[in-house]
Design a protein around this motif. Sequence first.
Motif, PDB file in Angstrom:
ATOM      1  N   LEU A  57       0.822  -1.202   0.000  1.00 41.94           N
ATOM      2  CA  LEU A  57       0.000   0.000   0.000  1.00 41.94           C
ATOM      3  C   LEU A  57       0.858   1.255   0.000  1.00 41.94           C
ATOM      4  CD1 LEU A  57      -2.795  -1.007   2.546  1.00 41.94           C
ATOM      5  CD2 LEU A  57      -3.046  -0.688   0.088  1.00 41.94           C
ATOM      6  N   HIS A  58       1.978   1.212   0.762  1.00 40.87           N
ATOM      7  CA  HIS A  58       2.869   2.375   0.820  1.00 40.87           C
ATOM      8  C   HIS A  58       3.461   2.656  -0.553  1.00 40.87           C
ATOM      9  CE1 HIS A  58       5.812   5.174   2.422  1.00 40.87           C
ATOM     10  NE2 HIS A  58       6.726   4.515   1.736  1.00 40.87           N
ATOM     11  N   GLU A  59       3.905   1.592  -1.243  1.00 39.28           N
ATOM     12  CA  GLU A  59       4.496   1.780  -2.564  1.00 39.28           C
ATOM     13  C   GLU A  59       3.459   2.253  -3.561  1.00 39.28           C
ATOM     14  OE1 GLU A  59       6.286  -1.871  -3.592  1.00 39.28           O
ATOM     15  OE2 GLU A  59       7.939  -1.690  -2.169  1.00 39.28           O
ATOM     16  N   ALA A  60       2.255   1.695  -3.475  1.00 35.02           N
ATOM     17  CA  ALA A  60       1.209   2.100  -4.412  1.00 35.02           C
ATOM     18  C   ALA A  60       0.835   3.554  -4.219  1.00 35.02           C
ATOM     19  CB  ALA A  60      -0.028   1.216  -4.223  1.00 35.02           C
ATOM     20  N   GLU A  61       0.843   4.028  -2.950  1.00 35.21           N
ATOM     21  CA  GLU A  61       0.458   5.404  -2.671  1.00 35.21           C
ATOM     22  C   GLU A  61       1.484   6.403  -3.179  1.00 35.21           C
ATOM     23  OE1 GLU A  61      -0.082   6.166   1.424  1.00 35.21           O
ATOM     24  OE2 GLU A  61      -0.583   8.269   1.118  1.00 35.21           O
ATOM     25  N   HIS A  62       2.789   6.134  -2.945  1.00 38.38           N
ATOM     26  CA  HIS A  62       3.829   7.106  -3.249  1.00 38.38           C
ATOM     27  C   HIS A  62       4.490   6.910  -4.606  1.00 38.38           C
ATOM     28  CE1 HIS A  62       3.513   8.920   0.598  1.00 38.38           C
ATOM     29  NE2 HIS A  62       3.740   7.786   1.215  1.00 38.38           N
ATOM     30  N   LEU A  63       4.426   5.668  -5.134  1.00 35.67           N
ATOM     31  CA  LEU A  63       5.136   5.408  -6.382  1.00 35.67           C
ATOM     32  C   LEU A  63       4.197   5.219  -7.563  1.00 35.67           C
ATOM     33  CD1 LEU A  63       7.807   2.861  -5.103  1.00 35.67           C
ATOM     34  CD2 LEU A  63       8.124   5.272  -5.545  1.00 35.67           C
ATOM     35  N   GLY A  64       2.973   4.817  -7.298  1.00 36.21           N
ATOM     36  CA  GLY A  64       2.093   4.461  -8.388  1.00 36.21           C
ATOM     37  C   GLY A  64       2.368   3.025  -8.782  1.00 36.21           C
ATOM     38  N   LYS A  65       1.369   2.309  -9.253  1.00 41.36           N
ATOM     39  CA  LYS A  65       1.570   0.913  -9.619  1.00 41.36           C
ATOM     40  C   LYS A  65       2.450   0.821 -10.853  1.00 41.36           C
ATOM     41  CE  LYS A  65      -2.866  -0.556  -7.708  1.00 41.36           C
ATOM     42  NZ  LYS A  65      -4.156  -1.207  -7.991  1.00 41.36           N
ATOM     43  N   PRO A  66       3.348  -0.190 -10.903  1.00 43.69           N
ATOM     44  CA  PRO A  66       4.215  -0.351 -12.068  1.00 43.69           C
ATOM     45  C   PRO A  66       3.429  -0.497 -13.360  1.00 43.69           C
ATOM     46  CG  PRO A  66       4.991  -1.705 -10.245  1.00 43.69           C
ATOM     47  CD  PRO A  66       3.668  -1.121  -9.833  1.00 43.69           C
ATOM     48  N   THR A  67       2.233  -1.101 -13.266  1.00 40.95           N
ATOM     49  CA  THR A  67       1.450  -1.294 -14.480  1.00 40.95           C
ATOM     50  C   THR A  67       1.034   0.037 -15.091  1.00 40.95           C
ATOM     51  OG1 THR A  67      -0.511  -1.537 -13.081  1.00 40.95           O
ATOM     52  CG2 THR A  67       0.573  -3.548 -13.791  1.00 40.95           C
ATOM     53  N   SER A  68       0.756   1.037 -14.251  1.00 44.42           N
ATOM     54  CA  SER A  68       0.364   2.340 -14.773  1.00 44.42           C
ATOM     55  C   SER A  68       1.525   3.015 -15.482  1.00 44.42           C
ATOM     56  CB  SER A  68      -0.152   3.233 -13.647  1.00 44.42           C
ATOM     57  OG  SER A  68       0.880   3.521 -12.719  1.00 44.42           O
ATOM     58  N   LEU A  69       2.747   2.836 -14.963  1.00 39.59           N
ATOM     59  CA  LEU A  69       3.916   3.406 -15.608  1.00 39.59           C
ATOM     60  C   LEU A  69       4.189   2.702 -16.929  1.00 39.59           C
ATOM     61  CD1 LEU A  69       6.291   3.837 -12.537  1.00 39.59           C
ATOM     62  CD2 LEU A  69       4.934   5.567 -13.683  1.00 39.59           C
ATOM     63  N   THR A  70       4.005   1.382 -16.934  1.00 36.38           N
ATOM     64  CA  THR A  70       4.215   0.622 -18.162  1.00 36.38           C
ATOM     65  C   THR A  70       3.228   1.048 -19.228  1.00 36.38           C
ATOM     66  OG1 THR A  70       4.991  -1.251 -16.872  1.00 36.38           O
ATOM     67  CG2 THR A  70       4.341  -1.699 -19.140  1.00 36.38           C
ATOM     68  N   LYS A  71       1.969   1.269 -18.823  1.00 30.92           N
ATOM     69  CA  LYS A  71       0.944   1.720 -19.768  1.00 30.92           C
ATOM     70  C   LYS A  71       1.308   3.074 -20.346  1.00 30.92           C
ATOM     71  CE  LYS A  71      -4.016   2.617 -20.109  1.00 30.92           C
ATOM     72  NZ  LYS A  71      -5.299   2.635 -19.371  1.00 30.92           N
ATOM     73  N   TYR A 199      11.811   9.558 -16.967  1.00 27.20           N
ATOM     74  CA  TYR A 199      11.838  10.262 -18.252  1.00 27.20           C
ATOM     75  C   TYR A 199      12.840   9.644 -19.232  1.00 27.20           C
ATOM     76  CZ  TYR A 199      12.548  13.895 -21.737  1.00 27.20           C
ATOM     77  OH  TYR A 199      12.667  14.576 -22.930  1.00 27.20           O
ATOM     78  N   LEU A 200      14.030   9.326 -18.762  1.00 24.21           N
ATOM     79  CA  LEU A 200      15.066   8.786 -19.646  1.00 24.21           C
ATOM     80  C   LEU A 200      14.638   7.457 -20.257  1.00 24.21           C
ATOM     81  CD1 LEU A 200      18.304   9.604 -17.615  1.00 24.21           C
ATOM     82  CD2 LEU A 200      17.386  10.804 -19.613  1.00 24.21           C
ATOM     83  N   ASN A 201      13.892   6.651 -19.501  1.00 22.78           N
ATOM     84  CA  ASN A 201      13.398   5.394 -20.052  1.00 22.78           C
ATOM     85  C   ASN A 201      12.380   5.636 -21.158  1.00 22.78           C
ATOM     86  OD1 ASN A 201      14.891   3.525 -18.551  1.00 22.78           O
ATOM     87  ND2 ASN A 201      13.498   3.679 -16.808  1.00 22.78           N
ATOM     88  N   LEU A 202      11.577   6.693 -21.013  1.00 21.34           N
ATOM     89  CA  LEU A 202      10.628   7.031 -22.077  1.00 21.34           C
ATOM     90  C   LEU A 202      11.365   7.485 -23.333  1.00 21.34           C
ATOM     91  CD1 LEU A 202       7.904   9.011 -20.073  1.00 21.34           C
ATOM     92  CD2 LEU A 202       7.723   6.694 -20.980  1.00 21.34           C
ATOM     93  N   VAL A 203      12.402   8.268 -23.157  1.00 21.16           N
ATOM     94  CA  VAL A 203      13.181   8.742 -24.301  1.00 21.16           C
ATOM     95  C   VAL A 203      13.853   7.577 -25.024  1.00 21.16           C
ATOM     96  CG1 VAL A 203      15.215  10.093 -24.955  1.00 21.16           C
ATOM     97  CG2 VAL A 203      13.559  11.037 -23.341  1.00 21.16           C
ATOM     98  N   LYS A 204      14.309   6.590 -24.251  1.00 20.45           N
ATOM     99  CA  LYS A 204      14.988   5.432 -24.833  1.00 20.45           C
ATOM    100  C   LYS A 204      14.020   4.351 -25.297  1.00 20.45           C
ATOM    101  CE  LYS A 204      19.010   6.183 -21.884  1.00 20.45           C
ATOM    102  NZ  LYS A 204      19.789   5.678 -20.714  1.00 20.45           N
ATOM    103  N   GLY A 205      12.720   4.583 -25.086  1.00 16.96           N
ATOM    104  CA  GLY A 205      11.726   3.613 -25.546  1.00 16.96           C
ATOM    105  C   GLY A 205      11.634   2.390 -24.671  1.00 16.96           C
ATOM    106  N   ARG A 206      12.009   2.531 -23.386  1.00 19.45           N
ATOM    107  CA  ARG A 206      11.952   1.402 -22.476  1.00 19.45           C
ATOM    108  C   ARG A 206      10.856   1.633 -21.446  1.00 19.45           C
ATOM    109  NH1 ARG A 206      18.126   1.254 -21.782  1.00 19.45           N
ATOM    110  NH2 ARG A 206      17.688   2.403 -19.868  1.00 19.45           N
ATOM    111  N   ASN A 207      10.300   0.515 -20.942  1.00 16.19           N
ATOM    112  CA  ASN A 207       9.314   0.627 -19.874  1.00 16.19           C
ATOM    113  C   ASN A 207       9.979   1.180 -18.631  1.00 16.19           C
ATOM    114  OD1 ASN A 207       7.312  -0.459 -21.458  1.00 16.19           O
ATOM    115  ND2 ASN A 207       7.557  -2.547 -20.685  1.00 16.19           N
ATOM    116  N   PRO A 208       9.413   2.181 -18.030  1.00 14.85           N
ATOM    117  CA  PRO A 208      10.032   2.767 -16.838  1.00 14.85           C
ATOM    118  C   PRO A 208       9.984   1.814 -15.668  1.00 14.85           C
ATOM    119  CG  PRO A 208       7.860   3.691 -17.153  1.00 14.85           C
ATOM    120  CD  PRO A 208       8.134   2.825 -18.363  1.00 14.85           C
ATOM    121  N   GLY A 209      11.061   1.752 -14.929  1.00 18.72           N
ATOM    122  CA  GLY A 209      11.087   0.935 -13.724  1.00 18.72           C
ATOM    123  C   GLY A 209      10.514   1.707 -12.563  1.00 18.72           C
ATOM    124  N   ARG A 210      10.603   1.112 -11.396  1.00 15.20           N
ATOM    125  CA  ARG A 210      10.075   1.761 -10.195  1.00 15.20           C
ATOM    126  C   ARG A 210      10.954   2.947  -9.831  1.00 15.20           C
ATOM    127  NH1 ARG A 210       8.757  -2.126  -5.364  1.00 15.20           N
ATOM    128  NH2 ARG A 210       7.208  -2.713  -6.911  1.00 15.20           N
TER     129      ARG A 210
END
Length: 236
Positions: A57-71, A199-210
Amino acid sequence: MENPLLLFTQLNNSASKDKSYYKVTKATVKEEPNKASKPGAKQKRNRLSLLLQKSELHEAEHLGKPTSLTKAASSVSPEEAMKWGESFDKLLSQKDGLDAFTKFLKTEFSEENIEFWMACEDYKKSKTTNELFPKAKTIYEMFIRKDAPKEVNLDFKTKEVTSQNIEQPVITTFDAAQNTVYRLMEQDSYPRFLRSDLYLNLVKGRNPGRPTLRRRSRSFTVNDFQGVRPDFTIWH
């Protein structure tokens, strides 16, 4: 002298009783730890489960779910992400850019800045004076007043002027406060966003990590970052 046979019989009966008592006692001693161990193990499992749930829950609150970043990564091309580095205006003018920047600010616990900016943008779209007062009141209570739930970092003069203007709100009531927060984000958060893994992962076309949580100091002012410009060489 007692009869040897009778004495042997008494001793044998006593030994039998002692032996039986020992068996019963031994069995009781064995059973008690088993009974105690079962609840203990269950409690440990429950405790571990609660800790894992709290961590998630702590990670979901402050980081956002990894699936949302991947999307987000899958819907943004590297070319589009590159354009966000041209200017802060360019970043905020695109929905995906605004979403990515908001996610970044959440990792720094400063999302109140972009939320205030967006609230002001919505406020300026009000079509009638009747819409202004309730919106102005909400923005003031949420972001401006002392100890507000999402109080933004404003200098004394700007906060004082905004507080006075709230009595008779007009379209420009929050302009000074919005501009102050905008400059703070542009000169402070925006350069760090351009250097972030997200941001750098988006520029490089990679899925962003946590992303990594970083506590920023809220003592920064706009003057501390005068002359700061993003370093575009990091993309080459």
